[in-house]
Design a protein around this motif. Structure first.
Motif, PDB file in Angstrom:
ATOM      1  N   THR A   1     -12.600   2.483 -10.542  1.00 24.02           N
ATOM      2  CA  THR A   1     -12.259   1.559 -10.179  1.00 24.02           C
ATOM      3  C   THR A   1     -12.077   0.298 -11.473  1.00 24.02           C
ATOM      4  O   THR A   1     -13.138   0.488 -12.479  1.00 24.02           O
ATOM      5  CB  THR A   1     -12.831   0.398  -8.626  1.00 24.02           C
ATOM      6  OG1 THR A   1     -14.634   0.351  -9.189  1.00 24.02           O
ATOM      7  CG2 THR A   1     -12.289   1.559  -7.351  1.00 24.02           C
TER       8      THR A   1
ATOM      9  N   SER B   1       1.044  -0.898  -0.281  1.00 25.02           N
ATOM     10  CA  SER B   1      -0.351  -0.333   0.037  1.00 25.02           C
ATOM     11  C   SER B   1       0.776   1.406  -0.229  1.00 25.02           C
ATOM     12  O   SER B   1       1.950   0.918   0.702  1.00 25.02           O
ATOM     13  CB  SER B   1      -0.746  -0.136   1.392  1.00 25.02           C
ATOM     14  OG  SER B   1      -1.998  -1.358   0.883  1.00 25.02           O
TER      15      SER B   1
ATOM     16  N   SER C   1      -3.819   5.342  -3.292  1.00 23.62           N
ATOM     17  CA  SER C   1      -4.908   6.775  -3.798  1.00 23.62           C
ATOM     18  C   SER C   1      -4.311   7.997  -4.135  1.00 23.62           C
ATOM     19  O   SER C   1      -2.769   7.553  -4.816  1.00 23.62           O
ATOM     20  CB  SER C   1      -4.763   7.520  -2.144  1.00 23.62           C
ATOM     21  OG  SER C   1      -3.211   8.028  -1.720  1.00 23.62           O
ATOM     22  N   SER C   2      -4.718   8.619  -4.695  1.00 25.50           N
ATOM     23  CA  SER C   2      -3.747   9.825  -5.485  1.00 25.50           C
ATOM     24  C   SER C   2      -2.468  10.694  -4.996  1.00 25.50           C
ATOM     25  O   SER C   2      -1.435  10.909  -5.271  1.00 25.50           O
ATOM     26  CB  SER C   2      -5.085  11.227  -6.298  1.00 25.50           C
ATOM     27  OG  SER C   2      -5.163  11.455  -4.964  1.00 25.50           O
ATOM     28  N   TYR C   3      -2.478  10.499  -2.998  1.00 26.35           N
ATOM     29  CA  TYR C   3      -1.989  10.603  -3.109  1.00 26.35           C
ATOM     30  C   TYR C   3      -0.650  10.557  -2.733  1.00 26.35           C
ATOM     31  O   TYR C   3       1.173  10.810  -2.867  1.00 26.35           O
ATOM     32  CB  TYR C   3      -2.556  11.642  -1.362  1.00 26.35           C
ATOM     33  CG  TYR C   3      -1.524  11.983   0.030  1.00 26.35           C
ATOM     34  CD1 TYR C   3      -1.485  13.420  -0.143  1.00 26.35           C
ATOM     35  CD2 TYR C   3      -0.664  11.559   0.855  1.00 26.35           C
ATOM     36  CE1 TYR C   3      -0.103  14.334   0.664  1.00 26.35           C
ATOM     37  CE2 TYR C   3       0.052  11.747   1.253  1.00 26.35           C
ATOM     38  CZ  TYR C   3       0.715  13.659   1.219  1.00 26.35           C
ATOM     39  OH  TYR C   3       1.983  13.834   2.154  1.00 26.35           O
ATOM     40  N   SER C   4      -0.719   8.798  -2.056  1.00 28.01           N
ATOM     41  CA  SER C   4       0.125   8.505  -2.003  1.00 28.01           C
ATOM     42  C   SER C   4       1.456   7.990  -3.606  1.00 28.01           C
ATOM     43  O   SER C   4       2.845   7.914  -3.724  1.00 28.01           O
ATOM     44  CB  SER C   4       0.137   6.918  -1.418  1.00 28.01           C
ATOM     45  OG  SER C   4      -1.054   6.047  -2.029  1.00 28.01           O
TER      46      SER C   4
ATOM     47  N   GLU D   1     -12.059   8.881  -2.851  1.00 32.88           N
ATOM     48  CA  GLU D   1     -12.221   9.780  -3.854  1.00 32.88           C
ATOM     49  C   GLU D   1     -12.768   9.931  -5.482  1.00 32.88           C
ATOM     50  O   GLU D   1     -12.124  11.440  -5.638  1.00 32.88           O
ATOM     51  CB  GLU D   1      -9.912  10.092  -4.116  1.00 32.88           C
ATOM     52  CG  GLU D   1      -9.872  10.268  -3.025  1.00 32.88           C
ATOM     53  CD  GLU D   1      -8.022  10.238  -3.744  1.00 32.88           C
ATOM     54  OE1 GLU D   1      -7.427  10.900  -2.331  1.00 32.88           O
ATOM     55  OE2 GLU D   1      -7.584   9.895  -3.605  1.00 32.88           O
TER      56      GLU D   1
ATOM     57  N   THR E   1      -2.843   7.014  -9.498  1.00 37.19           N
ATOM     58  CA  THR E   1      -3.580   6.497  -8.302  1.00 37.19           C
ATOM     59  C   THR E   1      -4.102   4.865  -9.050  1.00 37.19           C
ATOM     60  O   THR E   1      -3.631   4.519 -10.169  1.00 37.19           O
ATOM     61  CB  THR E   1      -4.146   6.653  -8.113  1.00 37.19           C
ATOM     62  OG1 THR E   1      -5.333   6.359  -7.008  1.00 37.19           O
ATOM     63  CG2 THR E   1      -5.042   7.258  -9.833  1.00 37.19           C
TER      64      THR E   1
ATOM     65  N   ASP F   1     -13.145   4.719  -5.636  1.00 33.09           N
ATOM     66  CA  ASP F   1     -12.632   4.695  -4.188  1.00 33.09           C
ATOM     67  C   ASP F   1     -13.233   5.920  -3.173  1.00 33.09           C
ATOM     68  O   ASP F   1     -14.588   6.384  -3.937  1.00 33.09           O
ATOM     69  CB  ASP F   1     -11.465   4.301  -4.817  1.00 33.09           C
ATOM     70  CG  ASP F   1     -10.239   6.195  -5.170  1.00 33.09           C
ATOM     71  OD1 ASP F   1     -11.408   7.166  -5.049  1.00 33.09           O
ATOM     72  OD2 ASP F   1      -9.505   5.728  -4.993  1.00 33.09           O
TER      73      ASP F   1
ATOM     74  N   SER G   1      -7.327   2.902  -5.258  1.00 37.27           N
ATOM     75  CA  SER G   1      -7.301   1.879  -3.533  1.00 37.27           C
ATOM     76  C   SER G   1      -7.500   3.198  -2.993  1.00 37.27           C
ATOM     77  O   SER G   1      -7.255   2.679  -1.495  1.00 37.27           O
ATOM     78  CB  SER G   1      -5.954   1.315  -3.777  1.00 37.27           C
ATOM     79  OG  SER G   1      -5.784   0.405  -4.705  1.00 37.27           O
ATOM     80  N   ALA G   2      -7.883   4.423  -2.868  1.00 43.37           N
ATOM     81  CA  ALA G   2      -8.211   5.393  -1.992  1.00 43.37           C
ATOM     82  C   ALA G   2      -9.481   4.594  -0.772  1.00 43.37           C
ATOM     83  O   ALA G   2     -10.450   4.097  -1.355  1.00 43.37           O
ATOM     84  CB  ALA G   2      -8.869   6.250  -1.798  1.00 43.37           C
TER      85      ALA G   2
END
Length: 450
Positions: free
Chosen positions: A309, A261, A326-329, A305, A337, A303, A340-341
């Protein structure tokens, strides 16, 4: 929007959401996102065929996230009045203005958002009264208590039902939502007396209440599991093959998700850093994600955000194909992304060598002599190193046949090695939440016993 009919409440949610986004823009926000949800539930528990608790819940929440460039602020409220809505937006805006800039902060790109999606049939309301729920829980516990005189007590039985709906949207044009439900039943009997008492349990959870097993079948199976523990004794310390029962095998799949993750990866706190394109599981193992299965517990058209999917192959022939981002990670890692948020969606772990006949008995025969584990105790997993050490309960197996239960043991290994040493995966598949696996046979683990 979804193909589900838009109820009056959902229409109100859409209006509230639009007002919140508009107010955020008026304050000067560069972007904003809003989610509004409402749910209700009923939970009952019985013990010794008598009612213990009845709990009815009704929750509502509105969360607002606003951006001032690459500064982010969030606030929430359960008050849906226009005044409270604006105060919540203003609170989030105030936080955003005074937080530090984060280059990875921001909404997903417009082309990543779900613009159209199917009705996945995730909502099956159960019109059940507290009295009816209590009767079902009593039936489950009674079936357990009546199975054998050796069932001497019970930690109780319970029934839970929950349903709700939500709407979420953002300033980049996304608007979506759907209704959902989840219903479950559990029983936990006790066998034996004095210092020789043992407990086990069984439970089931479904979107559709009609898909739940009968209360009697849940109660009887819980009692059978409990009675099997009465033969418990210790075994010598050593290295043995270990077969994880399907409910525990799902936990091993969860460990893979955790280690791949985005949050663990960009913080460099995973034993599977830089593992994309590398073999992380035995070469016969496949892991797939199927977010759009109708009525499945892990299904979602988008997801947390609003990112769409889609079906993905996570592991092919043991080789890791994709992370959970997620878009942040994803931005932190310089990647895209994966939708998977909020977590994974309907993961399946299978072996290309498995056959339909590979049920639990066949898996015990594959193991030959070793330890069949049915319960894990404690949280002894180090995701930085992969070190794995858990208290356990299970059964000693010789020549593919269970000999007796085993207690007071600890199993230990390293997840990186355990993943590579998966000998076989059974056809005895079980779903727990968003993950599905059959029993998993590991070639060798350290077992600390007598």
């Amino acid at each position: 929007m979804s193909q589900l009919p838009i109820t009056e409440h959902q229409f109100q949610f859409c209006e509230l959401l639009a007002d919140a986004l508009q107010h955020a823009k008026k304050l000067g926000a560069s972007d904003a996102a809003v989610d509004i949800s409402e749910s209700k539930g009923l939970s009952v528990s019985v013990r010794q065929l008598e009612l213990e608790t009845v709990e009815q819940t009704q929750d509502r929440s509105m969360g607002v996230t606003v951006y001032a460039g690459q500064r982010r602020g969030s606030a929430s409220t359960s008050d849906f009045s226009l005044k409270a809505l604006r105060q919540t937006v203003e609170a989030a805006w105030h936080i955003a203005r005074y937080t530090a800039e984060d280059p990875a902060a921001g909404l997903p790109q417009e082309d990543q958002l779900a613009s159209d999606y199917p009705d996945l049939q995730l909502h099956y309301p159960w019109d059940i009264s507290a009295e009816q729920a209590v009767r079902l829980a009593v039936r489950a516990e009674q079936a357990a208590l009546e199975l054998s005189p050796q069932i001497t007590n019970s930690e109780g039985a319970g029934l839970d039902t929950n349903e709700g709906h939500f709407v979420m949207g953002n300033s980049r044009g996304f608007l979506g939502g759907y209704a959902f439900s989840r219903h479950s039943m559990s029983v936990s009997p006790i066998a034996g007396k004095g210092n020789a008492m043992h407990r086990d349990y069984w439970h089931a959870s479904k979107r559709r209440y009609s898909d739940l097993p009968t209360p009697e079948s849940i109660g009887r199976y819980a009692a059978e599991r409990t009675l099997a523990r009465l033969s418990a004794r210790k075994i010598p310390t050593g290295k043995y093959p270990v077969l994880f029962e399907a409910p525990l095998a799902v936990g091993l799949l969860g460990a893979l998700v955790q280690a791949t993750s985005g949050g663990a990866l960009y913080r460099q706190s995973s034993f599977l850093l830089d593992s994309l394109g590398k073999r992380v599981l035995a070469p016969h193992i496949q892991v797939s994600e199927r977010p759009h299965l109708r009525a499945a517990l892990g299904s979602a058209p988008f997801d947390a955000e609003g990112v769409r999917t889609s079906d993905r192959e996570i592991v092919i022939d043991g080789v890791l194909q994709s992370y959970f981002l997620s878009s942040y990670s994803a931005r932190k890692l310089g990647m895209q992304t994966t939708g998977s948020a909020g977590g994974s969606h309907n993961l399946f772990l299978r072996s290309s060598q498995a056959e339909q006949k590979d049920d639990l008995n066949a898996m015990l025969k594959k193991m030959g002599t070793g330890l069949f584990v049915t319960e894990l105790i404690g949280q002894g997993v180090n995701y930085l190193t992969g070190d794995y050490s858990r208290g356990a309960f299970g059964y000693w197996v010789e020549n593919g046949v269970i000999q007796h239960a085993v207690e007071e043991i600890t199993i230990a290994g390293n997840l990186k090695e355990m993943f590579q040493q998966v000998v076989a995966v059974g056809s005895d598949e079980l779903t727990r939440g968003s993950k599905t696996s059959g029993s998993i046979l590991i070639e060798s683990m350290s077992v600390a016993g007598a």
